[in-house]
Design a protein around this motif. Structure first.
Motif, PDB file in Angstrom:
ATOM      1  N   UNK A 319      54.021  48.566  30.061  1.00  0.00           N
ATOM      2  CA  UNK A 319      52.893  49.201  29.888  1.00  0.00           C
ATOM      3  C   UNK A 319      53.681  50.152  29.248  1.00  0.00           C
ATOM      4  N   UNK A 320      53.743  51.559  27.916  1.00  0.00           N
ATOM      5  CA  UNK A 320      54.594  52.561  27.945  1.00  0.00           C
ATOM      6  C   UNK A 320      53.465  53.725  27.112  1.00  0.00           C
ATOM      7  N   UNK A 321      53.069  54.278  28.440  1.00  0.00           N
ATOM      8  CA  UNK A 321      52.854  55.285  28.205  1.00  0.00           C
ATOM      9  C   UNK A 321      52.982  56.039  26.450  1.00  0.00           C
ATOM     10  N   UNK A 322      54.017  56.498  26.776  1.00  0.00           N
ATOM     11  CA  UNK A 322      54.104  57.251  25.112  1.00  0.00           C
ATOM     12  C   UNK A 322      54.166  56.575  23.946  1.00  0.00           C
ATOM     13  N   UNK A 323      53.972  55.533  23.848  1.00  0.00           N
ATOM     14  CA  UNK A 323      53.953  54.547  22.707  1.00  0.00           C
ATOM     15  C   UNK A 323      52.522  53.986  22.776  1.00  0.00           C
ATOM     16  N   UNK A 324      51.606  54.473  24.023  1.00  0.00           N
ATOM     17  CA  UNK A 324      50.558  53.682  24.195  1.00  0.00           C
ATOM     18  C   UNK A 324      50.255  52.150  23.513  1.00  0.00           C
ATOM     19  N   UNK A 325      51.322  51.793  24.547  1.00  0.00           N
ATOM     20  CA  UNK A 325      51.379  50.110  24.479  1.00  0.00           C
ATOM     21  C   UNK A 325      51.613  48.773  25.334  1.00  0.00           C
ATOM     22  N   UNK A 326      49.971  47.972  25.619  1.00  0.00           N
ATOM     23  CA  UNK A 326      49.961  47.383  26.674  1.00  0.00           C
ATOM     24  C   UNK A 326      50.482  46.269  26.216  1.00  0.00           C
ATOM     25  N   UNK A 327      50.738  45.397  26.542  1.00  0.00           N
ATOM     26  CA  UNK A 327      51.243  44.198  26.004  1.00  0.00           C
ATOM     27  C   UNK A 327      51.372  43.382  27.906  1.00  0.00           C
ATOM     28  N   UNK A 328      50.252  41.845  27.830  1.00  0.00           N
ATOM     29  CA  UNK A 328      50.341  40.642  28.819  1.00  0.00           C
ATOM     30  C   UNK A 328      50.822  39.525  27.838  1.00  0.00           C
ATOM     31  N   UNK A 329      51.489  39.304  28.463  1.00  0.00           N
ATOM     32  CA  UNK A 329      51.994  37.806  28.469  1.00  0.00           C
ATOM     33  C   UNK A 329      51.091  37.023  29.035  1.00  0.00           C
ATOM     34  N   UNK A 330      50.839  36.552  29.470  1.00  0.00           N
ATOM     35  CA  UNK A 330      49.919  35.401  30.348  1.00  0.00           C
ATOM     36  C   UNK A 330      48.576  36.164  31.118  1.00  0.00           C
ATOM     37  N   UNK A 331      47.485  35.567  31.377  1.00  0.00           N
ATOM     38  CA  UNK A 331      46.084  35.496  32.181  1.00  0.00           C
ATOM     39  C   UNK A 331      45.530  34.844  32.824  1.00  0.00           C
ATOM     40  N   UNK A 332      45.225  33.990  33.442  1.00  0.00           N
ATOM     41  CA  UNK A 332      45.494  32.777  34.266  1.00  0.00           C
ATOM     42  C   UNK A 332      44.345  33.110  35.128  1.00  0.00           C
ATOM     43  N   UNK A 333      43.104  31.767  35.274  1.00  0.00           N
ATOM     44  CA  UNK A 333      41.871  31.954  36.664  1.00  0.00           C
ATOM     45  C   UNK A 333      41.810  30.804  36.568  1.00  0.00           C
ATOM     46  N   UNK A 334      41.376  30.761  37.935  1.00  0.00           N
ATOM     47  CA  UNK A 334      41.250  29.491  38.948  1.00  0.00           C
ATOM     48  C   UNK A 334      40.089  29.256  39.996  1.00  0.00           C
ATOM     49  N   UNK A 335      39.133  27.857  39.203  1.00  0.00           N
ATOM     50  CA  UNK A 335      38.053  27.756  40.058  1.00  0.00           C
ATOM     51  C   UNK A 335      36.834  29.339  39.632  1.00  0.00           C
ATOM     52  N   UNK A 336      37.081  30.075  38.499  1.00  0.00           N
ATOM     53  CA  UNK A 336      35.745  31.351  38.880  1.00  0.00           C
ATOM     54  C   UNK A 336      34.601  31.235  39.237  1.00  0.00           C
ATOM     55  N   UNK A 337      33.685  31.736  39.075  1.00  0.00           N
ATOM     56  CA  UNK A 337      31.706  31.701  39.200  1.00  0.00           C
ATOM     57  C   UNK A 337      31.162  33.046  38.602  1.00  0.00           C
ATOM     58  N   UNK A 338      30.795  32.936  37.865  1.00  0.00           N
ATOM     59  CA  UNK A 338      29.369  33.915  37.257  1.00  0.00           C
ATOM     60  C   UNK A 338      28.317  33.884  37.780  1.00  0.00           C
ATOM     61  N   UNK A 339      27.154  34.478  38.456  1.00  0.00           N
ATOM     62  CA  UNK A 339      26.077  34.031  37.947  1.00  0.00           C
ATOM     63  C   UNK A 339      25.281  34.749  37.495  1.00  0.00           C
ATOM     64  N   UNK A 340      24.662  34.855  36.729  1.00  0.00           N
ATOM     65  CA  UNK A 340      24.113  35.252  35.441  1.00  0.00           C
ATOM     66  C   UNK A 340      22.643  35.346  35.577  1.00  0.00           C
ATOM     67  N   UNK A 341      21.179  36.176  35.717  1.00  0.00           N
ATOM     68  CA  UNK A 341      19.857  35.826  35.412  1.00  0.00           C
ATOM     69  C   UNK A 341      19.832  36.872  35.192  1.00  0.00           C
TER      70      UNK A 341
END
Length: 346
Positions: A319-341
């Motif tokens: 995160x660079x506040x002056x440049x207002x720049x956010x970068x993320x190399x990798x996001x990983x989720x393991x066995x998430x569960x979502x209840x939708x109703x």
């Protein structure tokens, strides 16, 4: 040598001895006065001045167990310092403050030099009252009694060999919220070695703290005062979702029932050159996160969490506040569960 010559020699010797004995007596008297003033008078005056300042200027109760000063080692000690509100509510205290000056170092380096500053078992109570006021802010001198602002310019030359804070505690309470929030950081440890105010000198520090729930915070790095510049590393370990939820309270439209967070980061703060603040997060991990509806909605859903994330990992975020720049190399989720109703009203 005749008798008259012997008497002349003896008379001259007696005068020489008398003069030097008088000088020695004066020096011994001055040394005695310096010793008595250092060991007895200075601690007495300092203790009374501190207590009077607390009562007259701060309008608080201030007690001190003992003040000692060694005029030969230039070491001052204050023991069992306690500052409390007028109703005896605690504000700050410490078991020992020791400051050792280095006169020879001050002459050699042409700077105010302290070889050691040591603070043991400081205990600070931070309170945000119902009206949003901060108890520590009221310790500042009244505006009418404020000292004149120093003229702009370079900082005074100061050197500190070792500054250490041992066994500290910080009690935080926020009563301005609908549900008051309290937490305690203990033990708090801080160390600063070879501190200097000279330009472009990197002062090294290390800070660590923990909560009674086992959450830990580590922070270390370097900083300079001329110009203001700092870079370092920090980490948060086992921060509980319940701690975040208890502070945010009704600001969250859901409940954080479970989970913990581990975070490792690096920062660089350089305002003078327009660089601002930049952050790099090599690792952010969330464990066993459970997000559930609020109590009324939970009754309709049977209390089952809406979202469950056994493991979430974010790698190499920047995160660079002056440049207002956010970068993320990798996001990983393991066995998430979502209840939708779909509710009855659609």
């Amino acid at each position: 040598m005749d008798a008259s010559g012997s008497r002349a020699v003896w008379g001259g010797t007696r005068r020489w001895l008398g003069a030097h004995l008088r000088l020695l007596g004066v020096l011994l008297a001055l040394l005695l006065l310096y010793t008595l003033a250092g060991f007895l008078l200075v601690p007495h005056l300092a203790r009374n001045a501190l207590i009077d300042y607390g009562q007259r200027d701060l309008h608080r109760h201030l007690t001190i167990g003992a003040v000692r000063f060694n005029p030969f080692t230039l070491t001052a000690q204050i023991r069992q310092f306690v500052l409390a509100e007028a109703d005896d509510a605690p504000i700050a205290s410490f078991a020992l403050l020791r400051v050792r000056a280095d006169a020879l170092g001050s002459l050699l380096h042409r700077a105010w030099t302290l070889s050691e500053v040591r603070l043991e078992q400081p205990d600070v109570h931070v309170l945000i009252r119902h009206d949003g006021s901060l108890n520590l802010a009221q310790l500042a001198p009244p505006r009418g009694a404020a000292a004149p602002r120093p003229a702009p310019g370079a900082l005074p030359a100061v050197r500190i060999g070792v500054f250490s804070l041992l066994g500290g505690q910080l009690h935080f309470e926020d009563r301005s919220r609908e549900q008051p929030f309290t937490t305690t950081l203990t033990p708090i440890e801080f160390s600063l070695s070879d501190f200097r105010t000279q330009p472009a000198f990197d002062n090294r520090y290390h800070f660590s703290a923990a909560t009674r729930a086992g959450e830990r915070f580590e922070w270390s790095g370097e900083f300079s005062l001329q110009p203001v510049d700092s870079n370092g590393r920090f980490s948060i370990a086992a921060l509980r979702a319940a701690t975040i939820a208890s502070y945010l309270g009704d600001a969250l439209p859901f409940e954080l029932r479970d989970g913990s967070l581990d975070l490792q980061g690096e920062y660089h703060f350089m305002p003078a050159a327009g660089g601002g603040l930049s952050l790099r997060l090599p690792s952010l991990q969330i464990h066993a996160l459970a997000i559930a509806p609020r109590p009324l909605a939970a009754e309709a859903s049977g209390g089952t969490p809406w979202i469950e994330v056994p493991e979430l990992e974010v790698s190499d975020a920047a995160l660079a506040l002056t440049e207002r720049k956010l970068s993320v190399a990798r996001v990983s989720l393991h066995n998430p569960s979502l209840q939708v109703r779909r509710e009855a009203d659609g």
